[in-house]
Design an enzyme around this catalytic site. Sequence first.
Site, PDB file in Angstrom:
ATOM      1  N   LYS A 109      49.347  55.223  44.801  1.00 49.49           N
ATOM      2  CA  LYS A 109      49.606  54.454  45.961  1.00 49.49           C
ATOM      3  C   LYS A 109      50.627  53.206  45.706  1.00 49.49           C
ATOM      4  CE  LYS A 109      46.329  50.502  45.680  1.00 49.49           C
ATOM      5  NZ  LYS A 109      45.155  50.901  44.433  1.00 49.49           N
ATOM      6  N   HIS A 237      37.006  49.288  38.703  1.00 43.98           N
ATOM      7  CA  HIS A 237      38.436  48.719  38.772  1.00 43.98           C
ATOM      8  C   HIS A 237      38.292  47.325  38.739  1.00 43.98           C
ATOM      9  CE1 HIS A 237      42.499  47.846  39.829  1.00 43.98           C
ATOM     10  NE2 HIS A 237      42.991  48.909  40.165  1.00 43.98           N
ATOM     11  N   GLY A 277      44.714  47.920  36.757  1.00 37.51           N
ATOM     12  CA  GLY A 277      44.599  46.690  36.665  1.00 37.51           C
ATOM     13  C   GLY A 277      45.347  45.870  35.474  1.00 37.51           C
ATOM     14  N   GLU A 307      43.321  54.585  35.604  1.00 36.26           N
ATOM     15  CA  GLU A 307      44.186  54.717  36.890  1.00 36.26           C
ATOM     16  C   GLU A 307      45.263  53.661  36.708  1.00 36.26           C
ATOM     17  OE1 GLU A 307      41.107  54.423  39.770  1.00 36.26           O
ATOM     18  OE2 GLU A 307      40.206  56.199  39.557  1.00 36.26           O
ATOM     19  N   PHE A 357      51.670  41.230  50.805  1.00 35.42           N
ATOM     20  CA  PHE A 357      50.385  42.177  50.221  1.00 35.42           C
ATOM     21  C   PHE A 357      50.075  42.020  48.605  1.00 35.42           C
ATOM     22  CE2 PHE A 357      52.156  44.931  53.821  1.00 35.42           C
ATOM     23  CZ  PHE A 357      51.157  44.420  54.434  1.00 35.42           C
ATOM     24  N   ASP A 358      50.858  41.685  47.793  1.00 33.46           N
ATOM     25  CA  ASP A 358      50.495  41.473  46.435  1.00 33.46           C
ATOM     26  C   ASP A 358      50.935  40.283  45.799  1.00 33.46           C
ATOM     27  OD1 ASP A 358      49.936  43.202  43.863  1.00 33.46           O
ATOM     28  OD2 ASP A 358      52.108  43.750  43.270  1.00 33.46           O
ATOM     29  N   TYR A 432      54.251  48.129  44.323  1.00 37.10           N
ATOM     30  CA  TYR A 432      53.903  47.835  45.722  1.00 37.10           C
ATOM     31  C   TYR A 432      54.784  47.089  46.622  1.00 37.10           C
ATOM     32  CZ  TYR A 432      49.366  48.651  43.539  1.00 37.10           C
ATOM     33  OH  TYR A 432      48.304  49.128  42.710  1.00 37.10           O
TER      34      TYR A 432
HETATM   35  C1  LIG Z   1      44.970  50.447  43.579  1.00 36.73           C
HETATM   36  C2  LIG Z   1      44.029  50.993  42.667  1.00 36.73           C
HETATM   37  C3  LIG Z   1      44.571  51.279  41.355  1.00 36.73           C
HETATM   38  C4  LIG Z   1      46.091  50.955  40.644  1.00 36.73           C
HETATM   39  O1  LIG Z   1      45.765  49.469  40.243  1.00 36.73           O
HETATM   40  P1  LIG Z   1      46.965  48.849  39.609  1.00 36.73           P
HETATM   41  O2  LIG Z   1      46.471  47.360  39.494  1.00 36.73           O
HETATM   42  O3  LIG Z   1      48.198  48.980  39.987  1.00 36.73           O
HETATM   43  O4  LIG Z   1      46.930  49.396  37.993  1.00 36.73           O
HETATM   44  C5  LIG Z   1      43.920  52.174  40.476  1.00 36.73           C
HETATM   45  N1  LIG Z   1      42.722  52.588  41.082  1.00 36.73           N
HETATM   46  C6  LIG Z   1      42.124  52.223  42.315  1.00 36.73           C
HETATM   47  C7  LIG Z   1      40.924  53.074  42.836  1.00 36.73           C
HETATM   48  C8  LIG Z   1      42.906  51.387  43.103  1.00 36.73           C
HETATM   49  O5  LIG Z   1      42.533  51.250  44.264  1.00 36.73           O
END
Ligand SMILES: *Cc1c(COP(=O)(O)O)cnc(C)c1O
Length: 464
Positions: A109, A237, A277, A307, A357-358, A432
Amino acid sequence: MVMAPSVLASDEVYVSNNHYNNDHSSSKDSKLVSNTTLNHGVNDLYKAKLASKDLVFEVLKKRVASINVDRCEPGEEDAFYVADMGEIYRQHLRWKMNLGRVKPFYAVKCNPDPEILRLMAKLGNGFDCASKAEIDLALQTGVDPSRIIYAQPCKTKSYIRYAAQKGVKQMTFDNADELYKIKADFPDAELYLRILTDDSTSLCRLSMKFGASLDVARSLLELARQLELNVVGVSFHVGSGAEDPKAFLKAVQDARWVFDQAAEVGYELHTLDVGGGFCDETFEKFAAILSQALDTYFPAQVRIIAEPGRYYVAGAFTLAANVIARRDVRDPKDPSRDAYMLYLNDGVYGNFSNIIFDHQHPVAQILTCVETCPGSSDSDGSSSTSSLSSSGIDYSIWGPTCDGIDVITERVTLPGLVDVGDWLYFENMGAYTRCSATRFNGFTDNHDVIYISSETGASALLDY
Ligand SMILES: *Cc1c(COP(=O)(O)O)cnc(C)c1O
């Protein structure tokens, strides 16, 4: 894992030690700092980054030089990106060096650009997807469905059936209704219980929307057991743009507790998903705390995945936009407060959607201007005859739509006089941005991307 042979060659490996200096370093950290090979690597990284900036700047300049705003076709002067895939490659090396135990599943995303996904696949990474379309994008890279996690705890039923059909087995859940949906549509799925984290210090909080609290974790595991579902792990997360690395420590401890609860319920969990994150600026600090927590609480046989989104791609994309209009704002009482309003052909409804958004604050820089202020670093010597103030000129910068919220910067001082037809550019526009752009007011959301590579390793993988 498919990887360029040079990925872990010692002369390319780096660890930034900036963050350790005024930090309560653990003995492990101190060892890293004193390692001369790695310090050599830090310099290499720094040099590579500077070289990358130069290269990107050249490509930006060349492109805008080819556009004549006084004669071009409608839209030829549209905003465009230069993407340095070498930057993503360097972030990958940095990940390997600092979080070698953790396998990245890139969060699609954040920036679903097909070239990014192609590079991620070649680097051996997996994909975190949250919709049918994202699953399709990931599968189009040719990766095995086992390299995809459907990491959306509240899924569309027809998408669960689609995941089943495509063999995308890994998915997250955080509530009982989701378990009944999965039981009905994909009983063989490999499930991760997403737990809540304390994300109070992060830029984009996620825990008010997703995550099971620890007091319901046990009953969810028991329900899953009754339904004979296959729970394989825990995910969390800490929030996008997290500021407190302790959030990772707490989340890993909580995940350990859930692993133990699951064992009592009869599940032998094998994977921990530590989510996203991660940020460029704080990466080493976060990685050090996370690795230590993982080593403390999770034995080596537990597989660890993550992720990351923003971390990989934010720095790789630079955006250039054209100045389509200018308004002179004079202050009759105080001429030193004279300023200009600049209107660009891109704004918060477009690629600057990251402002809304960010919570980002993109920084404008001059790509072309009619005159450079004396003494500025961009000065080319002709500035000695300039009538401009050496302290720069004040601007506010606006987007092209008719909405008043479409403002990019309320006040910025730039070292030159910018006129209609000139270009500004903004670094760190990879995360983003484009993916949340709209076509409001009839402006395009489809902008050219010029792909380059400042790393031979990335060039070898991508063929450019
Ligand atoms: C948005 C999201 C991420 C990515 O987050 P970043 O802060 O860009 O690393 C990873 N996992 C999930 C479930 C998310 O919703």
